[in-house]
Design a protein around this motif. Structure first.
Motif, PDB file in Angstrom:
ATOM      1  N   TYR A   1       0.822  -1.216   0.000  1.00 62.63           N
ATOM      2  CA  TYR A   1       0.000   0.000   0.000  1.00 62.63           C
ATOM      3  C   TYR A   1       0.854   1.264   0.000  1.00 62.63           C
ATOM      4  O   TYR A   1       0.388   2.334  -0.402  1.00 62.63           O
ATOM      5  CB  TYR A   1      -0.970  -0.012   1.180  1.00 62.63           C
ATOM      6  N   TRP A   2       2.125   1.163   0.425  1.00 63.92           N
ATOM      7  CA  TRP A   2       2.996   2.336   0.370  1.00 63.92           C
ATOM      8  C   TRP A   2       3.108   2.857  -1.054  1.00 63.92           C
ATOM      9  O   TRP A   2       2.918   4.037  -1.315  1.00 63.92           O
ATOM     10  CB  TRP A   2       4.398   1.999   0.871  1.00 63.92           C
ATOM     11  N   PHE A   3       3.442   1.957  -1.980  1.00 64.21           N
ATOM     12  CA  PHE A   3       3.631   2.454  -3.347  1.00 64.21           C
ATOM     13  C   PHE A   3       2.296   2.620  -4.084  1.00 64.21           C
ATOM     14  O   PHE A   3       2.200   3.417  -5.009  1.00 64.21           O
ATOM     15  CB  PHE A   3       4.630   1.595  -4.138  1.00 64.21           C
ATOM     16  N   GLU A   4       1.273   1.910  -3.653  1.00 59.27           N
ATOM     17  CA  GLU A   4      -0.049   2.136  -4.248  1.00 59.27           C
ATOM     18  C   GLU A   4      -0.567   3.532  -3.884  1.00 59.27           C
ATOM     19  O   GLU A   4      -1.104   4.247  -4.744  1.00 59.27           O
ATOM     20  CB  GLU A   4      -1.009   1.054  -3.770  1.00 59.27           C
ATOM     21  N   ASN A   5      -0.365   3.934  -2.640  1.00 61.46           N
ATOM     22  CA  ASN A   5      -0.754   5.277  -2.226  1.00 61.46           C
ATOM     23  C   ASN A   5       0.126   6.337  -2.889  1.00 61.46           C
ATOM     24  O   ASN A   5      -0.346   7.415  -3.262  1.00 61.46           O
ATOM     25  CB  ASN A   5      -0.677   5.413  -0.709  1.00 61.46           C
ATOM     26  N   ALA A   6       1.423   6.026  -3.040  1.00 59.26           N
ATOM     27  CA  ALA A   6       2.340   6.966  -3.703  1.00 59.26           C
ATOM     28  C   ALA A   6       1.923   7.182  -5.148  1.00 59.26           C
ATOM     29  O   ALA A   6       1.932   8.316  -5.650  1.00 59.26           O
ATOM     30  CB  ALA A   6       3.772   6.439  -3.631  1.00 59.26           C
ATOM     31  N   ALA A   7       1.552   6.109  -5.841  1.00 60.28           N
ATOM     32  CA  ALA A   7       1.115   6.220  -7.233  1.00 60.28           C
ATOM     33  C   ALA A   7      -0.181   7.018  -7.340  1.00 60.28           C
ATOM     34  O   ALA A   7      -0.360   7.808  -8.277  1.00 60.28           O
ATOM     35  CB  ALA A   7       0.930   4.828  -7.838  1.00 60.28           C
ATOM     36  N   GLU A   8      -1.072   6.839  -6.386  1.00 60.76           N
ATOM     37  CA  GLU A   8      -2.318   7.610  -6.388  1.00 60.76           C
ATOM     38  C   GLU A   8      -2.034   9.103  -6.221  1.00 60.76           C
ATOM     39  O   GLU A   8      -2.580   9.937  -6.959  1.00 60.76           O
ATOM     40  CB  GLU A   8      -3.240   7.131  -5.267  1.00 60.76           C
ATOM     41  N   ARG A   9      -1.168   9.445  -5.274  1.00 62.34           N
ATOM     42  CA  ARG A   9      -0.841  10.854  -5.075  1.00 62.34           C
ATOM     43  C   ARG A   9      -0.193  11.449  -6.320  1.00 62.34           C
ATOM     44  O   ARG A   9      -0.502  12.574  -6.725  1.00 62.34           O
ATOM     45  CB  ARG A   9       0.092  11.010  -3.863  1.00 62.34           C
ATOM     46  N   ALA A  10       0.710  10.688  -6.927  1.00 64.46           N
ATOM     47  CA  ALA A  10       1.387  11.163  -8.129  1.00 64.46           C
ATOM     48  C   ALA A  10       0.399  11.336  -9.281  1.00 64.46           C
ATOM     49  O   ALA A  10       0.465  12.318 -10.030  1.00 64.46           O
ATOM     50  CB  ALA A  10       2.501  10.200  -8.514  1.00 64.46           C
ATOM     51  N   PHE A  11      -0.516  10.389  -9.431  1.00 65.51           N
ATOM     52  CA  PHE A  11      -1.519  10.451 -10.494  1.00 65.51           C
ATOM     53  C   PHE A  11      -2.372  11.703 -10.367  1.00 65.51           C
ATOM     54  O   PHE A  11      -2.670  12.383 -11.355  1.00 65.51           O
ATOM     55  CB  PHE A  11      -2.400   9.208 -10.446  1.00 65.51           C
ATOM     56  N   ARG A  12      -2.744  12.018  -9.152  1.00 64.93           N
ATOM     57  CA  ARG A  12      -3.580  13.203  -8.930  1.00 64.93           C
ATOM     58  C   ARG A  12      -2.783  14.489  -9.158  1.00 64.93           C
ATOM     59  O   ARG A  12      -3.368  15.551  -9.407  1.00 64.93           O
ATOM     60  CB  ARG A  12      -4.167  13.172  -7.528  1.00 64.93           C
ATOM     61  N   SER A  13      -1.470  14.379  -9.089  1.00 63.89           N
ATOM     62  CA  SER A  13      -0.621  15.559  -9.266  1.00 63.89           C
ATOM     63  C   SER A  13      -0.217  15.793 -10.719  1.00 63.89           C
ATOM     64  O   SER A  13      -0.296  16.919 -11.217  1.00 63.89           O
ATOM     65  CB  SER A  13       0.645  15.414  -8.407  1.00 63.89           C
ATOM     66  N   VAL A  14       0.213  14.733 -11.411  1.00 65.87           N
ATOM     67  CA  VAL A  14       0.763  14.907 -12.766  1.00 65.87           C
ATOM     68  C   VAL A  14      -0.076  14.259 -13.860  1.00 65.87           C
ATOM     69  O   VAL A  14       0.238  14.421 -15.053  1.00 65.87           O
ATOM     70  CB  VAL A  14       2.207  14.371 -12.845  1.00 65.87           C
ATOM     71  N   GLY A  15      -1.120  13.507 -13.505  1.00 63.79           N
ATOM     72  CA  GLY A  15      -1.948  12.878 -14.526  1.00 63.79           C
ATOM     73  C   GLY A  15      -1.372  11.569 -15.023  1.00 63.79           C
ATOM     74  O   GLY A  15      -0.518  10.965 -14.380  1.00 63.79           O
ATOM     75  N   ASP A  16      -1.827  11.137 -16.209  1.00 65.65           N
ATOM     76  CA  ASP A  16      -1.477   9.800 -16.691  1.00 65.65           C
ATOM     77  C   ASP A  16      -0.386   9.782 -17.749  1.00 65.65           C
ATOM     78  O   ASP A  16      -0.280   8.816 -18.512  1.00 65.65           O
ATOM     79  CB  ASP A  16      -2.726   9.085 -17.215  1.00 65.65           C
ATOM     80  N   ASP A  17       0.438  10.825 -17.802  1.00 68.90           N
ATOM     81  CA  ASP A  17       1.626  10.782 -18.659  1.00 68.90           C
ATOM     82  C   ASP A  17       2.601   9.774 -18.052  1.00 68.90           C
ATOM     83  O   ASP A  17       3.069   9.948 -16.920  1.00 68.90           O
ATOM     84  CB  ASP A  17       2.266  12.167 -18.737  1.00 68.90           C
ATOM     85  N   ALA A  18       2.916   8.719 -18.801  1.00 73.26           N
ATOM     86  CA  ALA A  18       3.661   7.586 -18.236  1.00 73.26           C
ATOM     87  C   ALA A  18       5.009   7.994 -17.652  1.00 73.26           C
ATOM     88  O   ALA A  18       5.368   7.595 -16.544  1.00 73.26           O
ATOM     89  CB  ALA A  18       3.852   6.502 -19.304  1.00 73.26           C
ATOM     90  N   GLU A  19       5.762   8.798 -18.405  1.00 74.21           N
ATOM     91  CA  GLU A  19       7.102   9.163 -17.935  1.00 74.21           C
ATOM     92  C   GLU A  19       7.041  10.033 -16.683  1.00 74.21           C
ATOM     93  O   GLU A  19       7.752   9.788 -15.709  1.00 74.21           O
ATOM     94  CB  GLU A  19       7.860   9.890 -19.048  1.00 74.21           C
ATOM     95  N   LYS A  20       6.172  11.026 -16.698  1.00 72.69           N
ATOM     96  CA  LYS A  20       6.037  11.904 -15.537  1.00 72.69           C
ATOM     97  C   LYS A  20       5.481  11.148 -14.341  1.00 72.69           C
ATOM     98  O   LYS A  20       5.927  11.342 -13.211  1.00 72.69           O
ATOM     99  CB  LYS A  20       5.133  13.086 -15.875  1.00 72.69           C
ATOM    100  N   LEU A  21       4.521  10.276 -14.591  1.00 72.89           N
ATOM    101  CA  LEU A  21       3.861   9.581 -13.491  1.00 72.89           C
ATOM    102  C   LEU A  21       4.813   8.626 -12.787  1.00 72.89           C
ATOM    103  O   LEU A  21       4.822   8.557 -11.556  1.00 72.89           O
ATOM    104  CB  LEU A  21       2.640   8.810 -14.011  1.00 72.89           C
ATOM    105  N   THR A  22       5.622   7.907 -13.547  1.00 73.22           N
ATOM    106  CA  THR A  22       6.567   6.981 -12.925  1.00 73.22           C
ATOM    107  C   THR A  22       7.571   7.725 -12.060  1.00 73.22           C
ATOM    108  O   THR A  22       7.822   7.339 -10.909  1.00 73.22           O
ATOM    109  CB  THR A  22       7.297   6.148 -13.996  1.00 73.22           C
ATOM    110  N   GLY A  23       8.134   8.792 -12.578  1.00 79.20           N
ATOM    111  CA  GLY A  23       9.099   9.573 -11.799  1.00 79.20           C
ATOM    112  C   GLY A  23       8.476  10.173 -10.559  1.00 79.20           C
ATOM    113  O   GLY A  23       9.068  10.152  -9.475  1.00 79.20           O
ATOM    114  N   ALA A  24       7.258  10.709 -10.703  1.00 80.61           N
ATOM    115  CA  ALA A  24       6.573  11.323  -9.563  1.00 80.61           C
ATOM    116  C   ALA A  24       6.217  10.271  -8.517  1.00 80.61           C
ATOM    117  O   ALA A  24       6.282  10.536  -7.307  1.00 80.61           O
ATOM    118  CB  ALA A  24       5.316  12.037 -10.040  1.00 80.61           C
ATOM    119  N   THR A  25       5.853   9.072  -8.958  1.00 79.05           N
ATOM    120  CA  THR A  25       5.519   7.993  -8.023  1.00 79.05           C
ATOM    121  C   THR A  25       6.737   7.596  -7.200  1.00 79.05           C
ATOM    122  O   THR A  25       6.647   7.426  -5.972  1.00 79.05           O
ATOM    123  CB  THR A  25       4.976   6.772  -8.784  1.00 79.05           C
ATOM    124  N   ILE A  26       7.878   7.438  -7.854  1.00 80.28           N
ATOM    125  CA  ILE A  26       9.105   7.072  -7.136  1.00 80.28           C
ATOM    126  C   ILE A  26       9.478   8.162  -6.135  1.00 80.28           C
ATOM    127  O   ILE A  26       9.881   7.865  -4.993  1.00 80.28           O
ATOM    128  CB  ILE A  26      10.262   6.821  -8.117  1.00 80.28           C
TER     129      ILE A  26
END
Length: 217
Positions: free
Chosen positions: A127-152
């Motif tokens: 759930y740590w990275f699932e929550n991180a991905a959710e926060r990133a998605f809400r911040s940068v949207g579904d652009d794959a490159e931006k979303l992966t970096g923001a999630t990490i």
């Protein structure tokens, strides 16, 4: 005997995983009762699969991503989740090998050509990275490159936060729970603890401490 021990470890891991799922997707109490009675790996994995399917339906709905499945590699959110999972895998692999456990011999995942034990030990903390991905998605949207970096980046920040671990009565950086669960498994397998006491963040508890058989550095 070894089959019973394997089922016990797998059941403990999935119980912790389901409790984390319940924070987003409430699960019936009967599920935990059924899990506590499961004595073979197939039954444990079946319970986990059914509840995971329900969980991911809620997860994607919360993000507004429709017609989605976790293994669909065309989705940016799934690529971000996979990258974050691999990031945590690397941390666990370090601790597993340091403490001379075999990364190839898992308890929950069937024996394969990958380091199954690391993915076993990740279950309570996915759930740590699932929550991180959710926060990133809400911040940068579904652009794959931006979303992966923001999630990490979100995950790294979360891992550095201090948390209370009631099982060992410590306050530590969240990332050290990954070291802790490795020590917990080793303590159980070595006979230093009668139970597999998985360290989880929570509130400080009153009363006698658990005999965990380990302390997190």
């Amino acid at each position: 005997k070894h089959g019973n021990k394997r089922a016990y470890v797998a059941r403990s891991l999935i119980s912790a995983r389901l409790k984390s799922m319940a924070q987003r997707c409430p699960l019936p109490d009967a599920v935990f009762v059924k899990l506590s009675r499961a004595r073979d790996l197939a039954s444990i994995r079946n319970i986990e699969a059914l509840m995971t399917k329900r969980y991911w339906a809620v997860y994607y709905a919360d993000l507004g991503v429709t017609d989605s499945v976790r293994r669909d590699k065309s989705l940016a959110i799934n690529l971000a989740l996979d990258a974050a999972s691999f990031f945590m895998f690397g941390i666990l692999l370090r601790w597993v090998t340091l403490h001379r456990l075999s990364p190839w011999h898992g308890f929950l995942h069937e024996p394969t050509t990958y380091a199954a034990l690391c993915y076993d030990l990740m279950e309570p903390y996915r759930y740590w990275f699932e929550n991180a991905a959710e926060r990133a998605f809400r911040s940068v949207g579904d652009d794959a490159e931006k979303l992966t970096g923001a999630t990490i980046n979100e995950l790294k920040e979360a891992l550095e936060m201090d948390v209370t671990v009631p099982q060992t009565r410590q306050v530590i950086a969240r990332k050290n729970l990954l070291h802790g669960i490795t020590l917990a498994l080793r303590a159980y397998l070595n006979g230093d603890a009668a139970r597999f006491v998985i360290p989880m963040e929570g509130m400080k508890r009153a009363g006698r401490p658990l005999t965990a058989g380990y302390r997190i550095p």
